[in-house]
Design a protein around this motif. Sequence first.
Motif, PDB file in Angstrom:
ATOM      1  N   MET A  39       0.705  -1.155   0.031  1.00  0.00           N
ATOM      2  CA  MET A  39       0.039  -0.138  -0.105  1.00  0.00           C
ATOM      3  C   MET A  39       1.131   1.172   0.033  1.00  0.00           C
ATOM      4  O   MET A  39       0.895   1.892   0.976  1.00  0.00           O
ATOM      5  N   ASN A  43      -3.809   3.005  -0.075  1.00  0.00           N
ATOM      6  CA  ASN A  43      -4.660   2.215  -0.524  1.00  0.00           C
ATOM      7  C   ASN A  43      -4.215   0.795  -1.070  1.00  0.00           C
ATOM      8  O   ASN A  43      -2.973   0.731  -1.416  1.00  0.00           O
ATOM      9  N   THR A  45      -3.023  -0.783  -3.659  1.00  0.00           N
ATOM     10  CA  THR A  45      -3.027  -0.316  -5.006  1.00  0.00           C
ATOM     11  C   THR A  45      -1.886  -1.665  -5.752  1.00  0.00           C
ATOM     12  O   THR A  45      -1.907  -1.337  -6.933  1.00  0.00           O
ATOM     13  N   THR A 134      -4.026   0.055 -13.289  1.00  0.00           N
ATOM     14  CA  THR A 134      -4.031   1.246 -12.644  1.00  0.00           C
ATOM     15  C   THR A 134      -5.366   1.972 -13.062  1.00  0.00           C
ATOM     16  O   THR A 134      -5.733   2.619 -12.100  1.00  0.00           O
ATOM     17  N   LEU A 137      -8.330   0.894 -10.852  1.00  0.00           N
ATOM     18  CA  LEU A 137      -8.117   1.155  -9.336  1.00  0.00           C
ATOM     19  C   LEU A 137      -8.479   2.966  -9.173  1.00  0.00           C
ATOM     20  O   LEU A 137      -9.114   3.248  -8.384  1.00  0.00           O
ATOM     21  N   MET A 138      -7.950   3.430 -10.309  1.00  0.00           N
ATOM     22  CA  MET A 138      -8.091   5.000 -10.135  1.00  0.00           C
ATOM     23  C   MET A 138      -9.640   5.471 -10.192  1.00  0.00           C
ATOM     24  O   MET A 138     -10.394   6.131  -9.646  1.00  0.00           O
ATOM     25  N   TYR A 141     -11.854   3.066  -7.129  1.00  0.00           N
ATOM     26  CA  TYR A 141     -11.446   3.345  -5.793  1.00  0.00           C
ATOM     27  C   TYR A 141     -10.980   4.982  -5.567  1.00  0.00           C
ATOM     28  O   TYR A 141     -10.460   5.125  -4.431  1.00  0.00           O
ATOM     29  N   SER A 143      -8.216   5.849  -6.502  1.00  0.00           N
ATOM     30  CA  SER A 143      -6.569   6.007  -6.308  1.00  0.00           C
ATOM     31  C   SER A 143      -6.043   6.966  -6.922  1.00  0.00           C
ATOM     32  O   SER A 143      -6.346   7.407  -8.046  1.00  0.00           O
ATOM     33  N   ILE A 147      -0.049   6.167  -8.148  1.00  0.00           N
ATOM     34  CA  ILE A 147       0.121   4.816  -8.124  1.00  0.00           C
ATOM     35  C   ILE A 147       0.862   4.188  -9.415  1.00  0.00           C
ATOM     36  O   ILE A 147       1.410   3.151  -8.981  1.00  0.00           O
TER      37      ILE A 147
END
Length: 179
Positions: A39, A43, A45, A134, A137-138, A141, A143, A147
């Motif tokens: 993390m 997060n 990630t 990626t 995740l963005m 969540y 993020s 990341i």
Amino acid sequence: MEKTRNNANVDPRTRRLAFCALFTALGVVLGGLLSIPAMPLGNYTLKIGLGVLPVIVTAVLYGPLYGGTVGALTDLVQALIFPKGAYMPWFTVIGALFGVIPGMFFVKGQKPTLKRIFAAVFSGQTVCSVVLNTLLLMWLYGSPWQIVYARLINQAVMIPLYTALVYYVVKLMDKCGII
């Protein structure tokens, strides 16, 4: 009944199905049980582990259809056995792509040379792990975009590692007469 070391009487489709089941189970254990969540930005990630290795080996040996199937099943079973939150089917689609993209380099049964395996692993990991995961995740969540740096560093280590491991696993399986 006489046992033989030679499996010439085993149907190749049965053998392929058995290997895909074995690689799926191995991927679930390596990715779900023996991986380390990292993390770097607070997060969930990044996951450090070898869970995608059996998916890539399947793609190299049997092509994109089997690689994609093993990738999707691996992700689905991992989500059921080791849940990290709500199930998101988009991760399963990306899990399938982890097998489809490298498998495209072996569609016509090309010889698994080190260069070809590197190109397959590089393409699959870059598209799936660095770009698609990626972005997902963005989007899902929230993020931060930073990341991508952690994921790039991770893949700078994992791509050569996956390449070497896949190459030697395939060579060892061929030498032992397993494939």
